[in-house]
Design a protein around this motif. Sequence first.
Motif, PDB file in Angstrom:
ATOM      1  N   LEU A 125       4.415   3.665  -5.191  1.00 40.85           N
ATOM      2  CA  LEU A 125       5.478   4.047  -4.256  1.00 40.85           C
ATOM      3  C   LEU A 125       5.985   2.886  -3.406  1.00 40.85           C
ATOM      4  O   LEU A 125       7.017   2.993  -2.754  1.00 40.85           O
ATOM      5  CB  LEU A 125       4.971   5.154  -3.321  1.00 40.85           C
ATOM      6  CG  LEU A 125       4.650   6.496  -3.964  1.00 40.85           C
ATOM      7  CD1 LEU A 125       4.012   7.431  -2.939  1.00 40.85           C
ATOM      8  CD2 LEU A 125       5.914   7.130  -4.540  1.00 40.85           C
ATOM      9  N   ALA A 126       5.251   1.764  -3.410  1.00 40.87           N
ATOM     10  CA  ALA A 126       5.530   0.669  -2.482  1.00 40.87           C
ATOM     11  C   ALA A 126       6.967   0.135  -2.527  1.00 40.87           C
ATOM     12  O   ALA A 126       7.568  -0.089  -1.472  1.00 40.87           O
ATOM     13  CB  ALA A 126       4.543  -0.468  -2.712  1.00 40.87           C
ATOM     14  N   PHE A 168      -4.936   3.549  -3.789  1.00 34.73           N
ATOM     15  CA  PHE A 168      -4.413   2.204  -3.998  1.00 34.73           C
ATOM     16  C   PHE A 168      -3.315   2.207  -5.068  1.00 34.73           C
ATOM     17  O   PHE A 168      -2.241   1.637  -4.887  1.00 34.73           O
ATOM     18  CB  PHE A 168      -5.526   1.244  -4.429  1.00 34.73           C
ATOM     19  CG  PHE A 168      -6.520   0.926  -3.351  1.00 34.73           C
ATOM     20  CD1 PHE A 168      -6.178   1.011  -2.010  1.00 34.73           C
ATOM     21  CD2 PHE A 168      -7.805   0.519  -3.669  1.00 34.73           C
ATOM     22  CE1 PHE A 168      -7.085   0.706  -1.015  1.00 34.73           C
ATOM     23  CE2 PHE A 168      -8.726   0.210  -2.692  1.00 34.73           C
ATOM     24  CZ  PHE A 168      -8.369   0.304  -1.352  1.00 34.73           C
ATOM     25  N   TYR A 169      -3.598   2.856  -6.178  1.00 41.74           N
ATOM     26  CA  TYR A 169      -2.639   2.852  -7.283  1.00 41.74           C
ATOM     27  C   TYR A 169      -1.389   3.655  -6.948  1.00 41.74           C
ATOM     28  O   TYR A 169      -0.267   3.251  -7.264  1.00 41.74           O
ATOM     29  CB  TYR A 169      -3.300   3.395  -8.552  1.00 41.74           C
ATOM     30  CG  TYR A 169      -4.375   2.502  -9.109  1.00 41.74           C
ATOM     31  CD1 TYR A 169      -4.154   1.133  -9.260  1.00 41.74           C
ATOM     32  CD2 TYR A 169      -5.616   3.007  -9.468  1.00 41.74           C
ATOM     33  CE1 TYR A 169      -5.140   0.305  -9.762  1.00 41.74           C
ATOM     34  CE2 TYR A 169      -6.612   2.176  -9.974  1.00 41.74           C
ATOM     35  CZ  TYR A 169      -6.363   0.824 -10.116  1.00 41.74           C
ATOM     36  OH  TYR A 169      -7.348  -0.005 -10.615  1.00 41.74           O
ATOM     37  N   GLY A 209       0.806  -1.221   0.000  1.00 48.97           N
ATOM     38  CA  GLY A 209       0.000   0.000   0.000  1.00 48.97           C
ATOM     39  C   GLY A 209       0.833   1.262   0.000  1.00 48.97           C
ATOM     40  O   GLY A 209       0.310   2.361  -0.179  1.00 48.97           O
ATOM     41  N   GLY A 210       2.132   1.119   0.217  1.00 51.95           N
ATOM     42  CA  GLY A 210       3.021   2.270   0.195  1.00 51.95           C
ATOM     43  C   GLY A 210       2.698   3.333   1.221  1.00 51.95           C
ATOM     44  O   GLY A 210       3.114   4.481   1.095  1.00 51.95           O
ATOM     45  N   GLY A 211       1.949   2.965   2.266  1.00 50.49           N
ATOM     46  CA  GLY A 211       1.581   3.931   3.288  1.00 50.49           C
ATOM     47  C   GLY A 211       0.432   4.842   2.884  1.00 50.49           C
ATOM     48  O   GLY A 211       0.068   5.737   3.637  1.00 50.49           O
ATOM     49  N   LEU A 212      -0.158   4.606   1.719  1.00 50.02           N
ATOM     50  CA  LEU A 212      -1.256   5.448   1.236  1.00 50.02           C
ATOM     51  C   LEU A 212      -2.606   4.745   1.264  1.00 50.02           C
ATOM     52  O   LEU A 212      -3.625   5.376   1.522  1.00 50.02           O
ATOM     53  CB  LEU A 212      -0.967   5.919  -0.188  1.00 50.02           C
ATOM     54  CG  LEU A 212       0.045   7.058  -0.324  1.00 50.02           C
ATOM     55  CD1 LEU A 212       0.395   7.282  -1.779  1.00 50.02           C
ATOM     56  CD2 LEU A 212      -0.508   8.341   0.281  1.00 50.02           C
ATOM     57  N   ALA A 213      -2.623   3.465   0.981  1.00 49.51           N
ATOM     58  CA  ALA A 213      -3.893   2.733   0.969  1.00 49.51           C
ATOM     59  C   ALA A 213      -4.464   2.703   2.386  1.00 49.51           C
ATOM     60  O   ALA A 213      -3.790   2.260   3.314  1.00 49.51           O
ATOM     61  CB  ALA A 213      -3.689   1.314   0.453  1.00 49.51           C
ATOM     62  N   GLY A 263      -3.200   0.922  12.023  1.00 46.35           N
ATOM     63  CA  GLY A 263      -2.825  -0.456  11.742  1.00 46.35           C
ATOM     64  C   GLY A 263      -1.848  -0.617  10.606  1.00 46.35           C
ATOM     65  O   GLY A 263      -1.449  -1.739  10.282  1.00 46.35           O
ATOM     66  N   SER A 264      -1.440   0.487  10.003  1.00 50.86           N
ATOM     67  CA  SER A 264      -0.535   0.413   8.852  1.00 50.86           C
ATOM     68  C   SER A 264       0.902   0.229   9.324  1.00 50.86           C
ATOM     69  O   SER A 264       1.621   1.189   9.572  1.00 50.86           O
ATOM     70  CB  SER A 264      -0.639   1.687   8.008  1.00 50.86           C
ATOM     71  OG  SER A 264       0.310   1.686   6.972  1.00 50.86           O
TER      72      SER A 264
END
Length: 229
Positions: free
Chosen positions: A90-91, A84-85, A41-45, A180-181
């Motif tokens: 960035l993930a 998500f994208y 999720g790269g910290g964004l999702a 929770g990330s």
Amino acid sequence: KSVKPDVKVMVDNCYGEFVETREPSDLGADMVVGSLIKNPGGGLAPIGGYICGTKECVERCAYRLSAPGLGQEVGANLGLMPAFYQGLFLAPTVTAGALKGAVFAANLYEGLGFPCVPNAAEERHDIIQAVTLGSREAMLAFCRGIQAAAPVDSYVTPEPWAMPGYDSEVVMAAGAFVQGSSIELSADGPIRPPYAVYFQGGLTWQHAKLGILMSLQKLAEAGLAKLPE
């Protein structure tokens, strides 16, 4: 699979994505699952997960999660697809920073006499770094440092609690933009011998480094770690 070729193998790859050049499906896993609020999720999702693998496994899961006959044709996207994208884009960079932070933690804490798993020189398969601290007090100090370095709720003091599913109290530090990330900076562990804390994350290498240094500062201030002259 070599012992029983017809067995279905599922791998929970949380924390493992983008750490190695191969994924479990490349080595024969029938199904691979993971969480979008961790590595991919790269910290964004802000929510979500994924399922991939053989057509049979994916279809069975889709039918189980929605309805027979509908499968992947339905499902909520919650209006969050750009996050998500962008997170997936960035993930790899985010995961690389977290991995570098884990290696830094192992090198730093091993040099001070605290056993680490994996150790500083071992090959890595995920972003988790265990540091054996040897006491309840040291675990709490470590987690206070991680929390103090967080971008959210840095003023909070982590306290042990009776977390469901554990037979010991658990302490957890996590001040994240997405609750929770754990690809963001976090640390946790059950308070019992050998008193190991599990550190992971950091959206950037610099933030992961700051968190580790803050954890060491809290240990030093409590007299639980002796810094070299």
